[in-house]
Design an enzyme around this catalytic site. Structure first.
Site, PDB file in Angstrom:
ATOM      1  N   ILE A   5      -2.833  -0.492  -4.795  1.00 59.06           N
ATOM      2  CA  ILE A   5      -4.273  -0.918  -5.652  1.00 59.06           C
ATOM      3  C   ILE A   5      -4.824   0.006  -6.393  1.00 59.06           C
ATOM      4  O   ILE A   5      -5.534  -0.310  -7.409  1.00 59.06           O
ATOM      5  CB  ILE A   5      -5.183  -1.521  -4.439  1.00 59.06           C
ATOM      6  CG1 ILE A   5      -6.160  -2.509  -5.157  1.00 59.06           C
ATOM      7  CG2 ILE A   5      -5.971  -0.459  -3.770  1.00 59.06           C
ATOM      8  CD1 ILE A   5      -6.900  -3.404  -4.202  1.00 59.06           C
TER       9      ILE A   5
ATOM     10  N   ASN B 253      -3.638  -6.054  -5.636  1.00 64.82           N
ATOM     11  CA  ASN B 253      -4.182  -6.153  -4.485  1.00 64.82           C
ATOM     12  C   ASN B 253      -3.417  -7.033  -3.685  1.00 64.82           C
ATOM     13  O   ASN B 253      -3.271  -8.500  -3.584  1.00 64.82           O
ATOM     14  CB  ASN B 253      -5.528  -6.814  -4.323  1.00 64.82           C
ATOM     15  CG  ASN B 253      -6.278  -6.855  -3.136  1.00 64.82           C
ATOM     16  OD1 ASN B 253      -5.699  -6.625  -1.991  1.00 64.82           O
ATOM     17  ND2 ASN B 253      -7.656  -6.961  -3.303  1.00 64.82           N
TER      18      ASN B 253
ATOM     19  N   GLY C 291       1.009  -1.320  -0.145  1.00 65.51           N
ATOM     20  CA  GLY C 291       0.020  -0.096   0.019  1.00 65.51           C
ATOM     21  C   GLY C 291       0.826   1.243   0.014  1.00 65.51           C
ATOM     22  O   GLY C 291       0.955   2.229   0.903  1.00 65.51           O
TER      23      GLY C 291
ATOM     24  N   GLU D 197       1.923  10.308   3.742  1.00 66.65           N
ATOM     25  CA  GLU D 197       0.762  10.151   5.038  1.00 66.65           C
ATOM     26  C   GLU D 197       1.767  10.711   6.348  1.00 66.65           C
ATOM     27  O   GLU D 197       0.879  11.279   6.928  1.00 66.65           O
ATOM     28  CB  GLU D 197       0.137   8.762   5.078  1.00 66.65           C
ATOM     29  CG  GLU D 197      -1.031   8.684   5.595  1.00 66.65           C
ATOM     30  CD  GLU D 197      -2.037   9.555   5.125  1.00 66.65           C
ATOM     31  OE1 GLU D 197      -2.361   9.656   4.012  1.00 66.65           O
ATOM     32  OE2 GLU D 197      -3.076   9.964   5.871  1.00 66.65           O
TER      33      GLU D 197
ATOM     34  N   ASP E 242      -5.148   1.712   5.543  1.00 64.47           N
ATOM     35  CA  ASP E 242      -6.363   2.428   5.782  1.00 64.47           C
ATOM     36  C   ASP E 242      -6.758   1.637   7.085  1.00 64.47           C
ATOM     37  O   ASP E 242      -6.687   0.603   7.038  1.00 64.47           O
ATOM     38  CB  ASP E 242      -7.168   1.881   4.540  1.00 64.47           C
ATOM     39  CG  ASP E 242      -6.660   2.594   3.177  1.00 64.47           C
ATOM     40  OD1 ASP E 242      -6.260   3.618   3.397  1.00 64.47           O
ATOM     41  OD2 ASP E 242      -6.872   2.160   2.124  1.00 64.47           O
TER      42      ASP E 242
HETATM   43  N1  SAM Z   1       2.139   4.164   2.688  1.00 64.41           N
HETATM   44  C1  SAM Z   1       1.487   5.388   2.158  1.00 64.41           C
HETATM   45  C2  SAM Z   1       1.890   6.498   2.851  1.00 64.41           C
HETATM   46  O1  SAM Z   1       2.208   6.160   4.181  1.00 64.41           O
HETATM   47  O2  SAM Z   1       1.715   7.732   2.361  1.00 64.41           O
HETATM   48  C3  SAM Z   1       0.099   5.273   1.731  1.00 64.41           C
HETATM   49  C4  SAM Z   1      -0.898   5.265   2.788  1.00 64.41           C
HETATM   50  S1  SAM Z   1      -2.516   5.189   2.411  1.00 64.41           S
HETATM   51  C5  SAM Z   1      -3.492   5.556   3.702  1.00 64.41           C
HETATM   52  C6  SAM Z   1      -3.255   3.619   2.283  1.00 64.41           C
HETATM   53  C7  SAM Z   1      -2.916   3.172   0.908  1.00 64.41           C
HETATM   54  O3  SAM Z   1      -3.014   1.632   0.876  1.00 64.41           O
HETATM   55  C8  SAM Z   1      -3.798   3.625  -0.266  1.00 64.41           C
HETATM   56  O4  SAM Z   1      -2.854   4.180  -1.260  1.00 64.41           O
HETATM   57  C9  SAM Z   1      -4.424   2.481  -0.707  1.00 64.41           C
HETATM   58  O5  SAM Z   1      -4.727   2.668  -2.039  1.00 64.41           O
HETATM   59  C10 SAM Z   1      -3.383   1.300  -0.680  1.00 64.41           C
HETATM   60  N2  SAM Z   1      -3.952   0.066  -0.367  1.00 64.41           N
HETATM   61  C11 SAM Z   1      -5.285  -0.343   0.371  1.00 64.41           C
HETATM   62  N3  SAM Z   1      -5.571  -1.541   0.424  1.00 64.41           N
HETATM   63  C12 SAM Z   1      -4.456  -2.300  -0.474  1.00 64.41           C
HETATM   64  C13 SAM Z   1      -4.346  -3.720  -0.957  1.00 64.41           C
HETATM   65  N4  SAM Z   1      -5.265  -4.498  -0.634  1.00 64.41           N
HETATM   66  N5  SAM Z   1      -3.389  -3.636  -1.783  1.00 64.41           N
HETATM   67  C14 SAM Z   1      -2.449  -2.934  -2.186  1.00 64.41           C
HETATM   68  N6  SAM Z   1      -2.749  -1.424  -1.657  1.00 64.41           N
HETATM   69  C15 SAM Z   1      -3.811  -1.022  -0.879  1.00 64.41           C
END
Ligand code: SAM
Length: 224
Positions: free
Chosen positions: A65, A99, A41, A199, A122
């Site tokens: 994702i 994913n 993610g 984030e 998330d």
């Molecule tokens: N790690 C980054 C940061 O700290 O800035 C992003 C944090 S953001 C709140 C969470 C990220 O996880 C989002 O970009 C979301 O699209 C991704 N994500 C959520 N579920 C996922 C999954 N099952 N597989 C891959 N990415 C995922």
């Protein structure tokens, strides 16, 4: 949704050359290195970019994702590679749309990874949404499969409830042990992870708290 995504049937089927062309050996038609660090993610890619020069000998992969976000990170890496072409900078980072909760074993063989990062996942606040969280017992067994003995799971979040959830599940899992705050203090990835991601920067601007927890992948128990 997921069925529009393409997944390799197994890690061997994956075309890694496309992601890390610099590490493909034309003579043998083989990759000279494999991915050992995964950012699950990865969002906008800040962690990948800061880890890149710290681990020039490792291939680092972000999994994300969201299509647009993945495309953005791709463009960012292309620009960085071209601006640092003289030193072959940023050839060791790449991003993959996928994913991570479903298809990790399609990309990584057993014991392949040295480090896995879960930065500001998330939170899925509502009780009935908790099963959507990226750290659950089932998924932890998949992460343990991909990680080698002594490999590290890094987690960071600004949501206390999610922090406690991740710690609880990781502590309950037989293949993970929590690392001490002393260990965290001396680990350069912890320092990077606190400040590198988009984030994390947002939380900093809001002067919010950041909760860190790191775990080591234990050896598989021997059956007597
Ligand atoms: N790690 C980054 C940061 O700290 O800035 C992003 C944090 S953001 C709140 C969470 C990220 O996880 C989002 O970009 C979301 O699209 C991704 N994500 C959520 N579920 C996922 C999954 N099952 N597989 C891959 N990415 C995922």
């Amino acid at each position: 949704s997921d069925h529009q995504l393409e997944y390799p049937v197994s890690p061997e089927e994956m075309d890694w050359q496309k992601l890390y062309p610099h590490f493909f050996d034309e003579a043998t038609s083989k990759m000279t290195k494999e991915v050992t660090i995964a950012d699950i993610g990865c969002g906008f890619g800040g962690l990948l970019i800061d880890l890149s020069p710290e681990f020039p000998e490792n291939l680092i992969l972000g999994m994300e994702i969201r299509v647009q976000v993945t495309n953005y990170v791709e463009d960012r890496i292309i620009a960085l590679r071209s601006n640092n072409a003289a030193t072959n900078g940023y050839q060791n980072i790449s991003v993959l749309r996928g994913n991570a909760m479903k298809f990790l074993p399609n990309f990584f063989r057993k014991s392949q990874l040295e480090k896995m990062f879960f930065c500001f996942p998330d939170p899925h606040f509502k009780q009935r949404k908790h099963k959507a969280r990226i750290i659950t017992n089932t998924l932890l067994s998949e992460y343990a499969y991909a990680l080698k003995e002594g490999g590290i799971v890094y987690t960071i979040t600004d949501v206390l409830d999610l922090h406690q959830w991740m710690v609880k599940h990781l502590e309950e899992h037989p293949l993970f042990d929590r690392l001490s705050t002393e260990w965290e203090k001396n680990d350069k990835c912890v320092q990077i992870m606190r400040h590198a991601t988009e984030e994390g920067k947002k939380v900093e601007r809001k002067k919010g708290d950041k909760y860190v927890a790191c775990f080591v992948r234990l050896p598989n128990p021997t059956i007597m």
